[in-house]
Design an enzyme around this catalytic site. Structure first.
Site, PDB file in Angstrom:
ATOM      1  CD  GLN A  12      76.900  73.566 -23.825  1.00 51.95           C
ATOM      2  OE1 GLN A  12      75.921  73.170 -24.444  1.00 51.95           O
ATOM      3  NE2 GLN A  12      78.127  73.254 -24.190  1.00 51.95           N
ATOM      4  CB  CYS A  13      72.060  77.401 -25.954  1.00 46.26           C
ATOM      5  SG  CYS A  13      70.619  78.363 -26.396  1.00 46.26           S
ATOM      6  N   PRO A  14      72.338  80.082 -23.953  1.00 49.04           N
ATOM      7  CG  PRO A  14      71.201  82.028 -23.162  1.00 49.04           C
ATOM      8  CD  PRO A  14      71.697  80.646 -22.728  1.00 49.04           C
TER       9      PRO A  14
END
Length: 74
Positions: A12-14
């Site tokens: 998942q981000c980042p």
């Protein structure tokens, strides 16, 4: 031109952008980085990273639930 594949599916981000930045720093100008991701936020984040860093985003493809980005280091 050398090609490097970076698989960040499930991250998942980042994380996808951070790993792409780290990998592309190790590469030579003109090399191709192929990033495979499942976080839909990368559809916005990877192009923004390329614009900011000056790399060329060749394509974004959707393959099933994954996104595949092709980036040339500049």
């Amino acid at each position: 031109m050398r090609e490097k594949i970076l698989d960040v599916t499930g991250k998942q981000c980042p994380i996808p952008v951070l790993r792409a930045r780290k990998e592309i720093q190790k590469m030579e100008v003109g090399d191709l980085l192929v990033v495979m991701a499942t976080d839909m936020g990368t559809k916005r984040d990877i192009p923004q990273f390329c614009d900011t860093a000056g790399h060329e985003l060749i394509s974004i493809d959707e393959v099933g639930l994954s996104l595949v980005f092709r980036i040339v280091k500049r």
